[in-house]
Write an enzyme that holds these catalytic residues in place. Structure first.
Site, short mmCIF file in Angstrom:
data_model
loop_
_atom_site.label_atom_id
_atom_site.label_comp_id
_atom_site.label_asym_id
_atom_site.label_seq_id
_atom_site.Cartn_x
_atom_site.Cartn_y
_atom_site.Cartn_z
CB SER A 1 1.30 11.52 -15.84
OG SER A 1 0.38 11.79 -16.88
CE1 TYR B 1 -2.53 10.39 -12.39
CE2 TYR B 1 -2.43 11.75 -14.32
CZ TYR B 1 -1.99 10.76 -13.52
OH TYR B 1 -1.26 9.81 -13.75
CG ASP C 1 -1.88 1.33 1.14
OD1 ASP C 1 -1.60 2.10 0.56
OD2 ASP C 1 -2.60 1.44 2.03
#
Length: 252
Positions: free
Chosen positions: A144, A157, A63
Site C-alpha cells: 500500500s 497498518y 486463512d
C-alpha cells in the site's frame, strides 16, 4: 503477456476486489489459477464464473494467517494442476481502530501485523520451496502507498506494510539467483466494492481533485501490474515496490 498461458498461480484474497480482478486477468491471459479467500463463498463464486467462461480455475477457503491453510492452498495447486509458478499474496485489512500511536491498542496492532505482514510471511514459507524446486517463479505481494505516505491517522497498518517491504527485498536478494522474483505493488485509492461502499461522493471528489489523473483506480489497474510481474515479460523485475496510484505519490 508472454508465457502466462503455461503458468499455474495462486491468488490469495481473490474472492472480491483487486484479487478477483487479478484472477480474471490472469485467467484471460491463459494462466491456471487457484483462488483463495477467507470468505470461501466468494472464492467459489468467482472461480465458478471463470470456469463458466472456459478458464481453468478452482476456489477454496484460505486463512492467510494460518500456516496450515497456506500449506493447503499450495498443496491444492500441486494436486489439481501439477505445479506452481507464481503466488499473488493479496491480503490486507485490520484497519478498524487503527488511529495514532497513542490511541492504537495492542490488539489492533497485533491484528494488523497478522493480516498485513504475517500472512505474507506464511505465504512465502508455503510457496517458496515449490517455486525453488520448479526452478524459479514469482512472489507478488500487495502492499500500500500508506507504507510511505506518512498518514497521521494510522500507525499499525503502515508499520505492517513496511514489514512486508522488508520481506520483498529479502526474498529477492536471497533467492534471485535461484530464479525467484519477488515484487510488491502499492496501490493508490482503488475503487473496490469494499472501498466504494464507505466513501461519500464528496470524499471521492476530493480524492480525485488531489491526484494528477482523470480518475481514481480500478481493480483492473492493479490486475494488469500483477499479470505483468507474473509473466515472462516481467522476468527482469526483482525486489521492487511499484506504486500504481495515478500519480498520488510521485517516487523515483
Amino acid at each position: 503477456m508472454r508465457g502466462l498461458s503455461s503458468k499455474v498461480g495462486i491468488v490469495a484474497g481473490g474472492g472480491r476486489g483487486i484479487g478477483a480482478a487479478t484472477a480474471r486477468r490472469l485467467a484471460a491471459e491463459g494462466a491456471t489459477v487457484v483462488i483463495g479467500d477467507i470468505v470461501e463463498e466468494w472464492a467459489l463464486d468467482t472461480a465458478q464464473t471463470l470456469r463458466a467462461a472456459g478458464c481453468k480455475v478452482i476456489g477454496m477457503r484460505l486463512d492467510g494467517t494460518s500456516a496450515a491453510s497456506q500449506a493447503a492452498i499450495v498443496a491444492a495447486a500441486l494436486a489439481e494442476f501439477g505445479g506452481l509458478d507464481f503466488y499473488h499474496s493479496n491480503l490486507a485489512g485490520g484497519t478498524e481502530g487503527d488511529i495514532d500511536v497513542l490511541n492504537c491498542t495492542e490488539e489492533v496492532l497485533d491484528r494488523s501485523f497478522a493480516i498485513n505482514a504475517k500472512s505474507h510471511f506464511l505465504a512465502t514459507q508455503a510457496a517458496l520451496p515449490v517455486l525453488l524446486e520448479r526452478g524459479g517463479g514469482a512472489m507478488i505481494y500487495t502492499s500500500s502507498g500508506a507504507a510511505i505516505s506518512g498518514n497521521p491517522l494510522q500507525v499499525a497498518y503502515p508499520m505492517s506494510k513496511n514489514a512486508l517491504h522488508a520481506l520483498v527485498r529479502h526474498v529477492a536478494r536471497k533467492f534471485g539467483k535461484q530464479g525467484v522474483r519477488a515484487n510488491g505493488i502499492c496501490p493508490g485509492v482503488v475503487m473496490t466494492e469494499a472501498v466504494a461502499q464507505h466513501l461519500t461522493d464528496d470524499y471521492v471528489a476530493g480524492m480525485l481533485e488531489a491526484i494528477p489523473h482523470r480518475r481514481l483506480g480500478q481493480p483492473d489497474d492493479i490486475a494488469a501490474a500483477v499479470a505483468f510481474l507474473a509473466s515472462d515479460d516481467g522476468e527482469w523485475v526483482n525486489g521492487q515496490l511499484w506504486h500504481v496510484n495515478g500519480g498520488s505519490l510521485l517516487r523515483d
